[in-house]
Enzyme design. Structure first.
Site, PDB file in Angstrom:
ATOM      1  N   LYS A 163      -7.802 -60.626  34.575  1.00 32.15           N
ATOM      2  CA  LYS A 163      -6.709 -60.619  35.324  1.00 32.15           C
ATOM      3  C   LYS A 163      -7.043 -61.827  36.396  1.00 32.15           C
ATOM      4  CE  LYS A 163      -6.172 -58.137  39.439  1.00 32.15           C
ATOM      5  NZ  LYS A 163      -5.853 -59.029  40.569  1.00 32.15           N
ATOM      6  N   ASN A 164      -8.080 -61.851  36.927  1.00 29.53           N
ATOM      7  CA  ASN A 164      -8.372 -62.816  38.075  1.00 29.53           C
ATOM      8  C   ASN A 164      -8.650 -64.295  37.183  1.00 29.53           C
ATOM      9  OD1 ASN A 164      -7.936 -60.996  39.903  1.00 29.53           O
ATOM     10  ND2 ASN A 164     -10.329 -60.989  40.500  1.00 29.53           N
ATOM     11  N   ARG A 208      -0.822 -61.492  46.368  1.00 25.18           N
ATOM     12  CA  ARG A 208      -1.441 -62.015  47.160  1.00 25.18           C
ATOM     13  C   ARG A 208      -1.607 -63.756  46.533  1.00 25.18           C
ATOM     14  NH1 ARG A 208      -4.718 -63.424  51.635  1.00 25.18           N
ATOM     15  NH2 ARG A 208      -6.123 -64.942  50.723  1.00 25.18           N
ATOM     16  N   CYS A 219      -2.593 -56.836  53.887  1.00 25.25           N
ATOM     17  CA  CYS A 219      -2.691 -56.216  52.726  1.00 25.25           C
ATOM     18  C   CYS A 219      -3.695 -55.167  52.961  1.00 25.25           C
ATOM     19  CB  CYS A 219      -3.237 -57.367  51.759  1.00 25.25           C
ATOM     20  SG  CYS A 219      -4.628 -56.847  50.925  1.00 25.25           S
ATOM     21  N   ARG A 222      -7.304 -60.732  55.331  1.00 29.42           N
ATOM     22  CA  ARG A 222      -6.860 -61.756  54.222  1.00 29.42           C
ATOM     23  C   ARG A 222      -6.310 -63.032  54.377  1.00 29.42           C
ATOM     24  NH1 ARG A 222      -6.454 -58.846  48.498  1.00 29.42           N
ATOM     25  NH2 ARG A 222      -7.816 -60.211  47.605  1.00 29.42           N
ATOM     26  N   PRO A 223      -6.841 -63.886  55.472  1.00 26.11           N
ATOM     27  CA  PRO A 223      -6.023 -65.072  55.981  1.00 26.11           C
ATOM     28  C   PRO A 223      -6.129 -66.183  54.775  1.00 26.11           C
ATOM     29  CG  PRO A 223      -7.940 -65.013  56.957  1.00 26.11           C
ATOM     30  CD  PRO A 223      -8.110 -63.849  56.111  1.00 26.11           C
ATOM     31  N   VAL A 224      -5.010 -67.160  54.951  1.00 28.80           N
ATOM     32  CA  VAL A 224      -4.988 -68.341  54.077  1.00 28.80           C
ATOM     33  C   VAL A 224      -5.638 -69.740  54.741  1.00 28.80           C
ATOM     34  CG1 VAL A 224      -3.531 -67.579  52.560  1.00 28.80           C
ATOM     35  CG2 VAL A 224      -2.604 -68.595  54.500  1.00 28.80           C
ATOM     36  N   ASP A 225      -6.114 -69.399  55.947  1.00 31.34           N
ATOM     37  CA  ASP A 225      -6.502 -70.837  56.839  1.00 31.34           C
ATOM     38  C   ASP A 225      -7.432 -71.766  55.790  1.00 31.34           C
ATOM     39  OD1 ASP A 225      -8.625 -68.594  56.890  1.00 31.34           O
ATOM     40  OD2 ASP A 225      -9.689 -69.715  58.418  1.00 31.34           O
ATOM     41  N   LEU A 226      -8.381 -71.247  55.242  1.00 28.79           N
ATOM     42  CA  LEU A 226      -9.175 -72.162  54.194  1.00 28.79           C
ATOM     43  C   LEU A 226      -8.422 -72.815  53.391  1.00 28.79           C
ATOM     44  CD1 LEU A 226     -12.478 -69.755  54.337  1.00 28.79           C
ATOM     45  CD2 LEU A 226     -11.927 -71.605  55.935  1.00 28.79           C
ATOM     46  N   ASP A 265     -15.192 -55.982  44.078  1.00 30.46           N
ATOM     47  CA  ASP A 265     -14.164 -55.538  43.183  1.00 30.46           C
ATOM     48  C   ASP A 265     -14.717 -54.298  42.479  1.00 30.46           C
ATOM     49  OD1 ASP A 265     -11.867 -57.235  44.169  1.00 30.46           O
ATOM     50  OD2 ASP A 265     -12.124 -58.283  42.372  1.00 30.46           O
ATOM     51  N   ILE A 315     -17.647 -58.559  51.966  1.00 30.68           N
ATOM     52  CA  ILE A 315     -16.505 -59.543  51.885  1.00 30.68           C
ATOM     53  C   ILE A 315     -15.298 -59.083  52.485  1.00 30.68           C
ATOM     54  CG2 ILE A 315     -15.244 -60.811  49.829  1.00 30.68           C
ATOM     55  CD1 ILE A 315     -18.195 -61.246  49.535  1.00 30.68           C
ATOM     56  N   ARG A 371      -1.414 -52.652  37.963  1.00 25.58           N
ATOM     57  CA  ARG A 371      -1.397 -54.060  38.366  1.00 25.58           C
ATOM     58  C   ARG A 371      -2.521 -54.751  37.842  1.00 25.58           C
ATOM     59  NH1 ARG A 371      -2.229 -54.862  44.138  1.00 25.58           N
ATOM     60  NH2 ARG A 371      -2.656 -57.083  43.433  1.00 25.58           N
TER      61      ARG A 371
HETATM   62  C1  UD1 Z   1     -10.220 -63.059  44.780  1.00 24.54           C
HETATM   63  C2  UD1 Z   1     -10.193 -62.034  43.964  1.00 24.54           C
HETATM   64  C3  UD1 Z   1     -10.247 -60.701  44.210  1.00 24.54           C
HETATM   65  C4  UD1 Z   1     -11.785 -60.376  44.794  1.00 24.54           C
HETATM   66  C5  UD1 Z   1     -11.991 -61.655  45.760  1.00 24.54           C
HETATM   67  C6  UD1 Z   1     -13.433 -61.744  46.104  1.00 24.54           C
HETATM   68  C7  UD1 Z   1      -8.252 -62.810  42.278  1.00 24.54           C
HETATM   69  C8  UD1 Z   1      -6.811 -63.130  42.160  1.00 24.54           C
HETATM   70  N1  UD1 Z   1      -8.557 -62.081  43.376  1.00 24.54           N
HETATM   71  O1  UD1 Z   1      -9.354 -62.705  45.967  1.00 24.54           O
HETATM   72  O2  UD1 Z   1      -9.922 -59.803  43.198  1.00 24.54           O
HETATM   73  O3  UD1 Z   1     -11.965 -59.172  45.515  1.00 24.54           O
HETATM   74  O4  UD1 Z   1     -11.510 -63.170  45.296  1.00 24.54           O
HETATM   75  O5  UD1 Z   1     -14.361 -61.821  44.916  1.00 24.54           O
HETATM   76  O6  UD1 Z   1      -8.942 -63.668  41.917  1.00 24.54           O
HETATM   77  N2  UD1 Z   1     -10.904 -65.885  53.558  1.00 24.54           N
HETATM   78  C9  UD1 Z   1     -10.656 -66.527  54.659  1.00 24.54           C
HETATM   79  N3  UD1 Z   1      -9.663 -67.482  54.797  1.00 24.54           N
HETATM   80  C10 UD1 Z   1      -9.177 -67.912  53.666  1.00 24.54           C
HETATM   81  C11 UD1 Z   1      -9.240 -67.276  52.294  1.00 24.54           C
HETATM   82  C12 UD1 Z   1     -10.378 -66.444  52.302  1.00 24.54           C
HETATM   83  O7  UD1 Z   1     -11.232 -66.015  55.779  1.00 24.54           O
HETATM   84  O8  UD1 Z   1      -8.371 -68.820  53.750  1.00 24.54           O
HETATM   85  C13 UD1 Z   1     -11.665 -64.756  53.537  1.00 24.54           C
HETATM   86  C14 UD1 Z   1     -11.146 -63.401  52.976  1.00 24.54           C
HETATM   87  O9  UD1 Z   1     -10.322 -62.674  53.980  1.00 24.54           O
HETATM   88  C15 UD1 Z   1     -12.421 -62.707  52.569  1.00 24.54           C
HETATM   89  C16 UD1 Z   1     -13.070 -63.873  51.897  1.00 24.54           C
HETATM   90  O10 UD1 Z   1     -12.900 -64.881  52.602  1.00 24.54           O
HETATM   91  O11 UD1 Z   1     -13.224 -61.957  53.614  1.00 24.54           O
HETATM   92  C17 UD1 Z   1     -13.189 -63.944  50.436  1.00 24.54           C
HETATM   93  O12 UD1 Z   1     -11.804 -64.003  50.147  1.00 24.54           O
HETATM   94  P1  UD1 Z   1     -11.338 -64.824  48.746  1.00 24.54           P
HETATM   95  O13 UD1 Z   1     -12.773 -64.816  47.962  1.00 24.54           O
HETATM   96  O14 UD1 Z   1     -10.677 -65.892  49.317  1.00 24.54           O
HETATM   97  O15 UD1 Z   1     -10.690 -63.643  47.909  1.00 24.54           O
HETATM   98  P2  UD1 Z   1      -9.396 -64.025  46.987  1.00 24.54           P
HETATM   99  O16 UD1 Z   1      -9.256 -65.263  46.510  1.00 24.54           O
HETATM  100  O17 UD1 Z   1      -8.145 -63.659  47.752  1.00 24.54           O
END
Ligand code: UD1
Length: 429
Positions: free
Chosen positions: A22-23, A102, A126, A131-135, A316, A338, A408
């Site tokens: 899926k990922n 997401r 969620c 789970r922010p998107v700042d990065l 996961d 994580i 899902r």
């Molecule tokens: C992806 C996977 C999810 C898995 C996760 C970690 C998919 C579709 N989903 O989720 O199944 O559990 O990787 O292996 O591939 N973070 C920030 N700012 C950001 C982005 C992330 O602080 O802008 C933090 C998150 O809150 C979290 C950590 O970074 O604590 C890792 O998140 P991330 O690796 O980005 O997870 P996803 O890509 O959402």
């Protein structure tokens, strides 16, 4: 909503085919936005998240054609998708769609790279943390996109195209790495991503992008270098096997005892998890066809595990391992590093008779002799499947509610387990 009914106590014996990941399938489908040509993806799993992403892409003008059955194909195997983003008619991804999944936020990267503009709803909260998107936004800014937040939407603009830049992630992020890689593929000049995620799905997406004409090296390591190209073309790519599904069924077999071949599984995709299972007393044998998992007679030994980015133990699989350790002979400790608050399965496992104590990020699990079936439910997909694993070992009947979350991310979970002797069925609403 459908429910899953399990009567525990059966050993698992037989073969479970592992689906496409899926990922990987989700970002690969999103990568189709980068080209006017058709991208063909093989081994795409039949999942609710894939169908939902198809709808989201459709809103941008993308056509998705699902190939019919071919000679020699196994029933219910992975599907082949022909995806064409020839004409992008809309660069907005609305809240109603993005809030359901997401990862769909990631469309922001190919849209701004190819179209010079994207307006994508922030994904919102969620069940497993903030789970922010700042990065992801930081990475796009480094590539020259101007970002504004307007009414809950991220508006990214680069009317003259993106340009290469240096992106240093302060924290490993899978989504950040996917989006940076996709955006940089079409940027002017060279991009270097430092502290990139090393998850196998990153490598799979990079392979596909390179087949499309991208120039990406180092994917799978912490430093990825991307030389931008003016356009990408179509390609054909097979989605790699799902390591989380593999680990989940390996834990199910460890839980019930028995012997199962996880067909198509690749051990190098989840070595850390297989090592933990071996320590717990499970026999893990890689074969030409996949991975053979067996546990006969001896009980389960407790383990101490902390989740970590790849190649560490995956978050996961944290909930599934916790379900397994509820039956270990002794005390286990599992630390989640994580995601904050990824412990919703704890209270449900306790309802089945588990002894679990939570202290911050660490769960201490005292193994018990028996679990007892009960109605349970969970609000994220990995937590849901951990309840299925517990149910397979619980005495009497367990009913897992809200199966929507399972669908899902897990393809036909009840069929795959029933084929190996589990007493499990879907109760349709
Ligand atoms: C992806 C996977 C999810 C898995 C996760 C970690 C998919 C579709 N989903 O989720 O199944 O559990 O990787 O292996 O591939 N973070 C920030 N700012 C950001 C982005 C992330 O602080 O802008 C933090 C998150 O809150 C979290 C950590 O970074 O604590 C890792 O998140 P991330 O690796 O980005 O997870 P996803 O890509 O959402």
């Amino acid at each position: 909503m459908d429910r899953i009914r399990i009567v525990g106590g059966q050993r698992l014996t037989g073969t479970i085919p592992i689906s496409g990941a899926k990922n990987a399938a989700l970002p690969l489908m999103i990568a189709s936005l980068l080209t006017e040509d058709t991208l063909i993806l093989d081994n795409v799993p039949r999942l609710a998240d894939v169908s939902l992403l198809q709808r989201i892409l459709g809103n941008h003008g993308v056509d998705v054609m699902i190939a019919g059955k071919r000679p020699g194909e196994i029933a219910n195997g992975g599907r082949t998708l022909h995806i064409s983003a020839k004409h992008i008619v809309d660069t907005t991804a609305p809240y109603e769609l993005v809030s359901k999944m997401r990862a769909s936020f990631w469309v922001v990267a190919p849209l701004v790279a190819r179209m010079g503009e994207a307006t994508v709803s922030m994904p919102g909260g969620c069940a497993i943390g903030t789970r922010p998107v700042d990065l992801l936004i930081m990475a796009l800014e480094k590539l020259g996109a101007a970002i504004e937040i307007e009414g809950g939407y991220v508006v990214a603009r680069a009317p003259n195209g993106l340009r290469g830049g240096d992106i240093v992630f302060p924290k490993v992020t899978v989504g950040g790495t996917h989006t940076a890689m996709m955006a940089a593929a079409l940027a002017h000049g060279t991009t270097v991503i430092e502290n990139a995620a090393r998850e196998p799905e990153i490598g799979d997406v990079a392979d596909c992008l390179n087949k499309m004409g991208a120039r990406i090296s180092g994917a799978g390591s912490a430093r990825i270098v991307i030389e931008g190209v003016p356009r990408l073309s179509g390609a054909r790519h097979k989605v790699l096997p799902d390591r989380i599904e593999t680990g989940t069924y390996a834990m199910a077999v460890a839980m019930t005892g028995g012997e199962v071949l996880l067909q198509n599984a690749r051990p190098e995709l989840l070595q850390a998890a297989l090592d933990v299972l071996a320590k717990a007393g499970t026999a893990i044998v890689p074969t030409n066809e996949g991975i053979r998992v067996a546990r006969n007679g001896a009980g389960l030994a407790p383990v101490e595990v902390a989740t970590a980015p790849f190649p560490g133990f995956p978050t996961d699989l944290q909930a599934q391992l916790m379900a397994l350790m509820t039956r270990a002979h002794g005390t286990s400790r599992i630390t989640e590093t994580i995601f904050e608050n990824r412990f919703m399965h704890v209270q449900e496992l306790v309802r089945l008779g588990a002894h679990i104590h939570l202290d911050g990020e660490t769960a201490t699990i005292e193994g018990v002799k028996h679990l007892t079936g009960a109605p349970v439910m969970a609000t994220d997909l990995r937590a849901s499947v951990s309840l299925v694993i517990a149910g397979l070992a619980a005495e009497g009947e367990t009913v897992v509610n809200r199966v929507y979350h399972l669908d899902r991310g897990f393809e036909r979970v009840e069929e795959k387990l029933a084929a190996c002797g589990a007493a499990i069925e879907r109760l349709s609403a």
